[in-house]
Design an enzyme around this catalytic site. Structure first.
Site, mmCIF file in Angstrom:
data_model
loop_
_atom_site.group_PDB
_atom_site.id
_atom_site.type_symbol
_atom_site.label_atom_id
_atom_site.label_comp_id
_atom_site.label_asym_id
_atom_site.label_seq_id
_atom_site.Cartn_x
_atom_site.Cartn_y
_atom_site.Cartn_z
ATOM 1 N N LYS B 78 -19.628 28.884 -4.933
ATOM 2 C CA LYS B 78 -20.134 28.496 -6.260
ATOM 3 C C LYS B 78 -19.046 27.741 -7.026
ATOM 4 O O LYS B 78 -17.865 28.087 -6.938
ATOM 5 C CB LYS B 78 -20.554 29.765 -7.023
ATOM 6 C CG LYS B 78 -21.291 29.505 -8.338
ATOM 7 C CD LYS B 78 -21.741 30.822 -8.999
ATOM 8 C CE LYS B 78 -22.519 30.557 -10.298
ATOM 9 N NZ LYS B 78 -22.957 31.803 -10.958
ATOM 10 N N SER B 158 -27.839 31.724 -12.725
ATOM 11 C CA SER B 158 -27.081 30.498 -12.679
ATOM 12 C C SER B 158 -26.664 30.080 -11.266
ATOM 13 O O SER B 158 -26.337 28.922 -11.047
ATOM 14 C CB SER B 158 -25.820 30.656 -13.528
ATOM 15 O OG SER B 158 -24.937 31.592 -12.939
ATOM 16 N N SER B 182 -27.424 36.484 -12.565
ATOM 17 C CA SER B 182 -27.220 35.167 -11.954
ATOM 18 C C SER B 182 -27.095 35.174 -10.436
ATOM 19 O O SER B 182 -27.109 34.116 -9.817
ATOM 20 C CB SER B 182 -25.970 34.504 -12.546
ATOM 21 O OG SER B 182 -26.252 33.957 -13.804
#
Lengths: 504, 494
Positions: B78, B158, B182
Site C-alpha cells: 500500500k 482506503s 480500511s
C-alpha cells in the site's frame, strides 16, 4: 528543613504619580536538559555543530516517523524535581501543542500540559542583604525545543536549522511569588546553581540553554497578601508575559520597564491588556508581540504516539539516593563545620568547582576560615585579574593548603605568604621547597632582631627622639627593621623589641 | 506451472520449497498480470527491477535452505507504507516526489523475510475514504462487476488498490492499513480476506500516519491461511514505536485446526441496523448457522454503545489527522506551491496545503481542527474519548463473560458504483458502521468472504476477536471459510 532562617525581603515598590505600586512576578524558566541525545530521538544535542547536522528523521517530521522517549531525559527531570524538593509524578503524559512554524517540522511541539512529570516544589532564593524569598514551584514539565529560523542571511530567503529541534527542555513554572527585578534574577541564578550542582542543565544562558519567560503585573500594596490568603488571582493586576530572555541583566531591566509601563497605563485611567511582549535591550523597552485575541489556539491534545509515561518509585528512590549535596545544604555545612560567615559560605558554594576547591584546600591546610580567606581574596582575585576560571587555577588546593599551613605554623608571615603565593601562581613548585630554597622563613631569633633594631636606633637619633614624644612613630622603626630583614622578621617580635628598646 | 499469479501464499511457498517454481517465475507472472491490468488502477508505482532483484535473492536463499514462509512471495505494498527509495505518497499530491530514505518496519520485516515488492498500491488519500475515490492517482476499480453490468464498482477503501490487486491476482497478497475499516471493508467488497490485528501488534513506524491511536497494518490475502502466514511475518515488537506491544507472536498457521467446538460466538443485537439490506441479514444468518454447525455456541450479546461509535470515530480520527498532517507544509519534502512575489511563509503554507490536499483530507483536517479548538475540546474530543472508553468496556465485558469471538456483517452493502456516494460524505462514512468499533476498542478483526449477492458480488462477514488473540480469531475465520467454501473469482474484463 535546613537550619537557615531568613527574613523575607520587602517587595519592590515603584512610586507612581498617584500611588506606590508593588510588583508581582511569576516565571517560566526553560532549561535545556543536559543529555547526549534529544528527548524523542537519538540525534546529538551537541552545541555548535554544522546547521542541520544533528537531525534524526523524527526531528525533521518525516512521514511515518515516531517519537520514543529518552530515559536519560526523564531521569534528569526527576533529578531536577528532587533538587527542588518537588513531588515526582509516577505517571505523566505527553500532549501535542499544535502550531505552524518552519522550525517546528512536526507542526506540533510535544509537551506535557495535562500531566507534568514534576509537581509542586520550592526554592529558597537568598538575596545579598541577608533576606531570602521562598519561591513556590508549580510544576516542571518536559518538552521539545524548536529549531532556529534565520531571517537575516538573505534578503529574500529564510533558513532553518533543526539542530535544536527536539532537544529536551524542562519548563520550570513558578508561582507568582517573586516580588522584584533583583529577586527575579536571583531566582534564575539559584535555579541555575541547583541544576549545575545536579548536572541536569549546563546553565549556559548565552547559548540559550537557560532562558526565561517572565510574567509581570503590578498591584497596590496589600493586594498581594490578599491573593496569598485566598488564592484568588483577581486581587492581582493583569499580567503581561515577556518572552525568551537569556540574560539576568535583561530580565531585571525588562521587569523594571514593563512595571513602569503598566503603572503609567493604569494611572492614566487605562487597562493593561494581557499579552505577550518582547524586550528590546537596545531601546530599553518592551513591545507587544501578540495580544490575547491574537494568541494561538494550540489545540492541545494527548499525543497518541506516546503511551503515558510510567516510572517506578524504586527508580525515583535510586535517583534520590544518588543526589549530590545541594547548594543550601553545602552552605549550611560550610557555616557549621568551618565557621564561615554566611557571606563567605555563599561565595564558596555559588559554584561547585569553587566549593570543591575550597574543601580540598581545607583538607590540606587544616584551617577552614583561613582557607576561605585565601580562596576568596587571594585566589579568586588573582584569577579574576586574568579572567580565569577556578577550573584553570594554576595553584592547586594542595599548594594553597601548604601555603596556609606555613602561615599557621608561624614559618612565614602573612606578607611573605602573599609573595610565596605569587611565586607558586606564576612559577609553580612546592611551597615548602620554595620557602626553604629562597630563605623566606620568618626570623624569630630575637638576638638577630635585637641587633637589627639596635642598628636602626643608632643610625636615627632624631627619629628616636620624636618617637619618644609620639609613640605612634614606633611603626616607622618596625618598618625599617622589616625592610632590613627582607620582610622575614616575625612582625610581632619586632614590635615588642622596638617598643622595649625605645622605652615606650 | 501456469497462472502462477493465481497461487496463494501457502501454495507458492510449498512450490518454492519443493523447487517446482522459482520466485523469479512467480514475480514475472505477477508483473505481467500487473502490466495487463492498468484499467484496474490498482498499482500506482511499479517496481519491476526491485521485484526481480529481490526474487533472484529469494531464489538463492531458498536454494541455500534458508527460507522463511514469505521468502520469494510477490506482494503489493500500500502506498501508505514508506519504502526506501520508492515513491511513497499516501496517494496525495502533497507528497509528490517524496522518496523516503527509510523502509517502514512492517514492509521491512516482509522484505527481510524475503518477500518481493512488486509495486505500490492505490488507496484513498492519506487513507481517508471508503471507496478509493479520494486518491490523487484516480480511483482503483473493483475487478468484480454486478451481473451483466459494465459499471465500474469501487474496490472499497482506503486499501482499495490492495483489495483490487489481490482479487485480480496481480499479486499473491498485499499489505493494507485499517483505521476504521480500511482493510476489512475493501476485502469484503472484493471477495478476499483482510485481517486488522490488535492495535500494537504491527509497528506503525514508517507508515504515513492518519489517526495514530487507530491505525494498524495488516495482511490482505486470498485465504485465511495466507492471512495467518503473512500476518505473522508483519507483526512483532518494535522499539521504534512506543505503542508497539512487547509480546511474542505465535505460529498462527499452526493454530488453524478448524476446530471451533465449544467456542462461544457473540451475536451483537446492535449490529442489526434499520434499513440493512435483506441480503446482508441473510448472509449474517448463514454465517451464524455455519459456525453453529461447526460446533460453536452462539450467544446473543449487547454492545450498547455501538450507536455512538461512528460519531466518536469521526471526531477522534480527524482530530489526530489534523495534527498528524500538519507536517505537510511544503518546507522540507513533497509538494510546494508556486509562490507569488512577496508571498511569505503563511502564503506558502496556505497555497501548498490548499493545492496539495484533496477535498476529503481538507474536510477532515478542518473537522479535526474544530473539535480540538479552545471551547470545543471538551464537547467533542473529550466526549468522544469517553465514548471510546465505553465502547471498549462493552467489548471487555462481553469477552470477560466468556465470548471468544463476535460475528457481524463486514459492510452494510456490497460494492457500490464509483461516483455514487462521492457527494455525500456522511453516506460514505456509514460504510464504516460495522468496522470502526473494532478500531476504537483496539481489537483484532477479520473479514472473510462468505457468499455472493443476487448480482454476483462478493459479501463478507466480520469476526472480532479478543485482544492479542489473532490466533484464535484466525482459526474461527478458518472454520468459517471452510464452511462457506467461497471460491468464486471475478470474471476478467480488464
Amino acid at each position: 528543613m535546613l537550619d537557615l532562617s531568613y527574613d523575607s525581603p520587602k517587595p519592590k515598590v515603584i512610586a507612581g504619580a498617584k500611588h506606590d505600586w508593588e510588583l508581582v512576578i511569576g516565571m517560566e524558566v526553560h532549561a535545556q536538559v543536559a543529555t547526549r541525545a534529544k528527548l524523542f530521538s537519538g540525534a546529538s544535542t551537541r552545541f555548535g555543530a554544522e546547521p542541520n547536522a544533528n537531525v534524526a528523521f523524527v526531528d525533521a517530521g518525516m512521514p511515518g516517523m515516531l517519537p520514543v522517549i529518552n530515559e536519560a531525559c526523564v531521569a534528569q527531570a526527576v533529578r531536577t524535581g528532587l533538587g527542588l524538593k518537588a513531588e515526582i509524578h509516577l505517571t505523566s503524559a505527553f500532549d501535542r501543542k499544535n502550531y505552524f512554524y518552519p522550525d517546528l517540522p512536526q507542526g506540533y511541539q510535544i509537551s506535557q500540559l495535562y500531566a507534568p512529570i514534576v509537581g509542586e516544589g520550592e526554592v529558597l532564593v537568598e538575596l545579598g542583604d541577608g533576606t531570602a524569598r521562598l519561591v513556590r514551584i508549580e510544576r516542571i514539565h518536559l518538552e521539545q525545543d524548536a529549531g532556529k529560523s534565520i531571517h537575516d542571511m538573505d534578503p529574500a530567503l529564510s533558513f532553518v536549522d533543526l539542530n535544536r529541534t527536539g532537544v529536551a527542555l524542562m519548563e520550570i513554572v513558578s508561582r507568582p511569588d517573586i516580588r522584584g527585578p533583583e529577586e527575579a534574577a536571583a531566582y534564575v541564578a539559584k535555579l541555575r546553581q541547583i541544576m549545575l550542582y545536579l548536572g541536569t542543565c549546563d546553565g549556559n544562558m548565552q547559548n540559550g540553554n537557560l532562558r526565561a519567560d517572565v510574567n509581570v503585573s503590578v498591584c497596590l500594596p496589600s493586594a498581594y497578601e490578599k491573593y496569598r490568603e485566598t488564592g484568588d488571582f483577581s486581587h492581582l493586576g493583569t499580567r503581561c508575559e515577556i518572552k525568551n530572555m537569556n540574560s539576568l541583566r535583561f530580565i531585571q531591566q525588562a521587569i523594571e520597564h514593563e512595571a513602569r509601563r503598566q503603572i503609567a497605563i493604569v494611572e492614566g485611567g487605562g487597562k493593561v491588556e494581557q499579552e505577550t511582549r518582547l524586550y528590546d535591550p537596545d531601546k530599553g523597552e518592551t513591545r507587544s508581540m501578540r495580544s490575547k485575541e491574537e494568541a494561538h489556539d494550540y489545540r492541545y491534545f494527548p499525543d497518541p504516539d506516546l503511551l503515558p509515561l510510567e516510572i517506578e518509585q524504586a527508580w525515583v528512590d535510586d535517583i534520590a539516593a544518588a543526589l549530590p549535596e545541594l547548594p543550601d545544604a553545602k552552605k549550611a555545612r560550610f557555616i557549621g563545620d568551618y565557621g564561615l560567615s554566611d557571606y563567605d559560605a555563599s561565595v564558596l558554594t555559588a559554584d561547585l568547582d569553587a566549593a570543591h576547591f575550597f574543601e580540598a584546600t581545607v583538607a590540606a591546610a587544616g584551617d577552614g576560615k583561613l582557607a576561605a580567606n585565601w580562596v576568596i581574596n587571594e585566589l579568586f582575585g588573582r584569577l579574576k585579574k586574568e579572567d580565569h576560571d577556578i577550573a584553570d587555577s594554576p595553584v592547586s588546593p594542595d599548594q594553597l593548603g601548604k601555603i596556609i599551613k606555613l602561615i599557621t605554623s608561624d614559618a612565614i608571615s602573612g606578607k611573605i605568604a602573599k609573595d610565596l603565593f605569587e611565586i607558586v601562581y606564576t612559577e609553580g613548585g612546592d611551597p615548602d621547597d620554595i620557602v626553604e630554597a629562597r630563605g623566606m622563613k620568618q626570623v624569630t631569633d630575637t638576638g638577630a632582631i635585637e641587633a637589627a633594631v639596635d642598628e636602626i636606633i643608632a643610625q636615627n637619633p632624631d627619629q628616636v627622639a620624636k618617637a619618644k614624644q609620639n609613640p605612634k612613630l614606633a611603626g616607622w622603626f618596625v618598618g625599617q627593621v622589616m625592610k632590613a630583614t627582607g620582610g622575614k622578621a616575625n612582625p610581632k617580635a619586632v614590635n615588642e623589641i622596638v617598643s622595649e628598646k625605645l622605652g615606650l | 506451472m501456469s497462472d502462477l499469479n493465481k497461487l496463494t501464499i501457502a501454495g507458492a511457498r510449498d512450490a518454492l520449497r519443493k523447487g517446482d517454481v522459482t520466485s523469479v517465475e512467480l514475480t514475472e507472472a505477477c508483473l505481467a498480470a500487473i502490466d495487463g491490468a492498468d484499467a484496474l488502477g490498482a498499482v500506482v508505482h511499479k517496481t519491476p527491477e526491485i521485484a526481480l532483484d529481490r526474487a533472484r535473492a529469494a531464489d538463492a536463499r531458498i536454494k541455500s535452505g534458508d527460507a522463511p514462509a514469505m521468502c520469494g512471495i510477490p506482494l503489493g505494498i500500500k502506498d501508505l507504507f514508506c519504502t526506501e527509495g520508492v515513491p511513497s505518497q499516501a496517494a496525495s499530491k502533497i507528497l509528490e516526489g517524496f522518496r523516503p530514505e527509510y523502509e517502514s518496519t512492517v514492509s521491512g520485516l516482509l522484505r527481510d523475510a524475503g518477500a518481493v515488492m512488486l509495486g505500490k498500491l492505490n488507496m484513498d488519500e492519506f487513507a481517508m475514504g471508503s471507496s478509493n475515490e479520494t486518491s490523487v492517482y484516480g480511483n482503483a476499480v473493483n475487478p468484480w462487476r454486478a451481473g451483466n453490468s459494465d459499471a465500474a464498482l469501487t474496490p472499497g477503501g482506503s486499501s482499495g488498490g490492495s483489495a483490487s490487486a489481490v482479487a485480480a491476482d496481480l499479486c499473491l497478497a498485499a499489505t493494507g492499513t485499517d483505521t476504521g475499516g480500511s482493510i476489512r471493508q475493501p476485502a469484503a467488497f472484493t471477495g478476499i480476506v483482510g485481517l486488522k490485528p490488535t492495535y500494537g501488534r504491527c509497528s506503525r513506524w514508517g507508515i504515513v500516519a492518519f489517526a495514530s491511536s487507530l491505525d494498524q497494518a495488516g495482511p490482505m490475502t486470498k485465504t485465511v491461511r495466507d492471512a495467518a502466514i503473512m500476518g505473522q511475518a508483519m507483526m512483532g515488537h518494535d522499539p521504534k514505536d512506543s505503542t508497539s506491544a512487547d509480546l511474542p507472536v505465535p505460529d498462527f498457521e499452526a493454530m488453524l485446526t478448524g476446530d471451533i467446538k465449544g467456542q462461544v460466538i457473540g451475536i451483537p443485537k446492535e449490529y442489526r441496523m434499520d434499513g440493512m439490506p435483506d441480503e446482508i441479514e441473510a448472509l449474517w444468518a448463514k454465517g451464524r448457522e455455519m459456525l453453529q454447525d461447526a460446533g460453536a455456541v452462539l450467544r446473543d450479546i449487547s454492545l450498547p454503545h455501538t450507536k455512538y461509535a461512528l460519531p466518536a470515530y469521526y471526531v477522534i480520527a480527524p482530530a489526530e489527522a489534523s495534527s498528524n498532517l500538519a507536517r505537510y507544509d511544503g518546507v522540507r519534502f513533497g509538494y510546494r506551491a508556486k509562490l507569488d512575489q512577496g508571498d511569505g511563509i503563511t502564503e506558502m503554507y496556505e497555497k501548498t496545503r490548499a493545492e496539495g490536499f484533496g477535498a476529503e483530507v481538507k474536510r477532515r483536517v478542518m473537522v479535526g481542527t474544530y473539535v480540538l479548538s479552545a471551547g470545543f475540546y471538551d464537547a467533542y474530543y473529550n466526549r468522544a474519548r469517553k465514548v471510546r472508553a465505553l465502547i471498549k468496556r462493552d467489548f471487555d465485558q462481553v469477552f470477560e463473560g466468556g465470548v471468544d469471538a463476535i460475528l457481524t456483517p463486514a459492510t452494510p452493502s456490497a460494492a457500490f458504483e464509483l461516483g455514487q456516494t462521492h457527494q455525500d460524505p456522511v453516506e460514505m462514512y456509514l460504510n464504516d458502521v460495522f468496522t470502526v468499533t473494532v478500531n476504537l476498542a483496539g481489537l483484532p478483526g477479520i473479514s472473510v468472504p462468505v457468499g455472493l449477492d443476487g448480482r454476483g458480488l462478493p459479501l463478507g462477514l466480520q469476526l472480532i476477536g479478543k485482544p492479542w488473540d489473532e490466533g484464535g480469531l484466525l482459526n474461527t475465520a478458518y472454520a468459517l471459510e471452510q464452511a462457506a467454501g467461497f471460491v468464486d473469482k471475478p470474471v476478467k474484463w480488464w
